[in-house]
Design a protein around this motif. Structure first.
Motif, PDB file in Angstrom:
ATOM      1  N   GLN A  33       0.829  -1.218   0.000  1.00  0.00           N
ATOM      2  CA  GLN A  33       0.000   0.000   0.000  1.00  0.00           C
ATOM      3  C   GLN A  33       0.857   1.260   0.000  1.00  0.00           C
ATOM      4  O   GLN A  33       0.553   2.221  -0.707  1.00  0.00           O
ATOM      5  N   LYS A  34       1.907   1.242   0.782  1.00  0.00           N
ATOM      6  CA  LYS A  34       2.797   2.409   0.841  1.00  0.00           C
ATOM      7  C   LYS A  34       3.458   2.662  -0.519  1.00  0.00           C
ATOM      8  O   LYS A  34       3.508   3.798  -1.001  1.00  0.00           O
ATOM      9  N   ASP A  41       1.102   9.053  -6.121  1.00  0.00           N
ATOM     10  CA  ASP A  41       1.438  10.451  -5.830  1.00  0.00           C
ATOM     11  C   ASP A  41       2.511  10.995  -6.772  1.00  0.00           C
ATOM     12  O   ASP A  41       2.502  12.175  -7.111  1.00  0.00           O
ATOM     13  N   THR A  42       3.430  10.142  -7.180  1.00  0.00           N
ATOM     14  CA  THR A  42       4.554  10.594  -7.996  1.00  0.00           C
ATOM     15  C   THR A  42       4.286  10.490  -9.495  1.00  0.00           C
ATOM     16  O   THR A  42       4.526  11.437 -10.238  1.00  0.00           O
ATOM     17  N   GLU A  43       3.773   9.342  -9.930  1.00  0.00           N
ATOM     18  CA  GLU A  43       3.676   9.061 -11.364  1.00  0.00           C
ATOM     19  C   GLU A  43       2.292   9.323 -11.971  1.00  0.00           C
ATOM     20  O   GLU A  43       2.189   9.581 -13.152  1.00  0.00           O
ATOM     21  N   MET A  44       1.250   9.214 -11.180  1.00  0.00           N
ATOM     22  CA  MET A  44      -0.096   9.230 -11.754  1.00  0.00           C
ATOM     23  C   MET A  44      -0.848  10.531 -11.483  1.00  0.00           C
ATOM     24  O   MET A  44      -2.068  10.543 -11.425  1.00  0.00           O
ATOM     25  N   GLN A  45      -0.139  11.606 -11.327  1.00  0.00           N
ATOM     26  CA  GLN A  45      -0.755  12.928 -11.198  1.00  0.00           C
ATOM     27  C   GLN A  45      -0.583  13.655 -12.529  1.00  0.00           C
ATOM     28  O   GLN A  45       0.521  13.730 -13.054  1.00  0.00           O
ATOM     29  N   ARG A  53     -10.821   9.407  -7.456  1.00  0.00           N
ATOM     30  CA  ARG A  53     -10.914   8.286  -6.518  1.00  0.00           C
ATOM     31  C   ARG A  53      -9.802   7.293  -6.809  1.00  0.00           C
ATOM     32  O   ARG A  53      -9.418   7.105  -7.955  1.00  0.00           O
ATOM     33  N   GLN A  54      -9.314   6.690  -5.749  1.00  0.00           N
ATOM     34  CA  GLN A  54      -8.307   5.637  -5.906  1.00  0.00           C
ATOM     35  C   GLN A  54      -8.637   4.493  -4.970  1.00  0.00           C
ATOM     36  O   GLN A  54      -9.154   4.699  -3.881  1.00  0.00           O
ATOM     37  N   ARG A  80       3.938   5.850 -17.939  1.00  0.00           N
ATOM     38  CA  ARG A  80       3.981   5.912 -16.468  1.00  0.00           C
ATOM     39  C   ARG A  80       3.908   4.503 -15.851  1.00  0.00           C
ATOM     40  O   ARG A  80       4.538   4.229 -14.842  1.00  0.00           O
ATOM     41  N   LYS A  81       3.137   3.623 -16.459  1.00  0.00           N
ATOM     42  CA  LYS A  81       3.007   2.250 -15.946  1.00  0.00           C
ATOM     43  C   LYS A  81       4.340   1.500 -15.996  1.00  0.00           C
ATOM     44  O   LYS A  81       4.578   0.601 -15.202  1.00  0.00           O
ATOM     45  N   GLN A  82       5.196   1.886 -16.931  1.00  0.00           N
ATOM     46  CA  GLN A  82       6.494   1.221 -17.053  1.00  0.00           C
ATOM     47  C   GLN A  82       7.379   1.471 -15.835  1.00  0.00           C
ATOM     48  O   GLN A  82       8.361   0.766 -15.631  1.00  0.00           O
ATOM     49  N   ASN A  83       7.019   2.446 -15.017  1.00  0.00           N
ATOM     50  CA  ASN A  83       7.791   2.741 -13.804  1.00  0.00           C
ATOM     51  C   ASN A  83       7.349   1.907 -12.598  1.00  0.00           C
ATOM     52  O   ASN A  83       7.881   2.089 -11.507  1.00  0.00           O
ATOM     53  N   LEU A  84       6.380   1.019 -12.770  1.00  0.00           N
ATOM     54  CA  LEU A  84       5.900   0.198 -11.653  1.00  0.00           C
ATOM     55  C   LEU A  84       7.026  -0.577 -10.960  1.00  0.00           C
ATOM     56  O   LEU A  84       7.089  -0.589  -9.729  1.00  0.00           O
ATOM     57  N   PRO A  85       7.939  -1.233 -11.695  1.00  0.00           N
ATOM     58  CA  PRO A  85       9.007  -1.969 -11.010  1.00  0.00           C
ATOM     59  C   PRO A  85       9.886  -1.087 -10.121  1.00  0.00           C
ATOM     60  O   PRO A  85      10.415  -1.548  -9.109  1.00  0.00           O
ATOM     61  N   LYS A  86      10.018   0.170 -10.495  1.00  0.00           N
ATOM     62  CA  LYS A  86      10.811   1.114  -9.695  1.00  0.00           C
ATOM     63  C   LYS A  86      10.230   1.268  -8.283  1.00  0.00           C
ATOM     64  O   LYS A  86      10.944   1.555  -7.335  1.00  0.00           O
TER      65      LYS A  86
END
Length: 167
Positions: A33-34, A41-45, A53-54, A80-86
């Motif tokens: 969750q964190k 907060d970082t990638e999806m704004q 809503r999230q 932006r989704k490509q940054n998920l592993p980060k």
């Protein structure tokens, strides 16, 4: 003595292992969750769309995001989704719903209706919990009443007087 001590160790381990497992799972959910919140907060704004809503579901590894405003291009979302592993979120499924509204008054109205909907859901859930609690109390009272009847009308404890035949 050795056998008793071994039994105590076995019982202790059998009690401790599930606790460790559930604690580990809870910590993993909290970490997920964190990390998901950091990703959002970082990638999806986006400047042109407001996150309305999230929903983060650690057990299913999904993020559900609802945006309102100018439509965000799918290509930008995919980048932006490509940054998920980060963010240690590899394998996470992201569901995005976009509502194309640019009028700020309509956005506020939509936010208010979604908030009202969530409050109604929470109220329904609270009412269901309260009903279950009251049903449990009624059941407890019924069982107590039945036990009291058995105690007071038990034939061995309180024999009924026998009638003598009339002469």
């Amino acid at each position: 003595r050795i056998r008793v001590r071994n039994y105590i160790w076995i019982v202790t381990l059998l009690t401790l292992l599930p606790s460790i497992y559930f604690a580990y799972r809870q910590v993993q959910k909290n970490i997920y969750q964190k990390n998901a919140q950091r990703f959002i907060d970082t990638e999806m704004q986006f400047n042109e769309a407001t996150l309305l809503r999230q929903k983060i579901d650690p057990s299913k590894h999904t993020l559900e995001l609802v945006y309102v405003g100018i439509m965000v291009p799918d290509s930008l979302i995919e980048v932006r989704k490509q940054n998920l592993p980060k963010y240690e979120l590899a394998g996470t499924n992201i569901r995005i719903r976009q509502i194309g509204i640019t009028d700020s008054a309509r956005i506020a109205q939509l936010k208010a209706s979604l908030t009202k909907e969530e409050q109604g859901t929470e109220l329904t859930k609270a009412n269901a919990e309260r009903i279950q609690e009251l049903e449990n109390q009624v059941k407890l009272y019924q069982e107590t009443e039945l036990d009291l009847r058995r105690l007071f009308f038990h034939p061995e404890l309180h024999p009924l007087p026998t009638r003598r035949p009339a002469m």
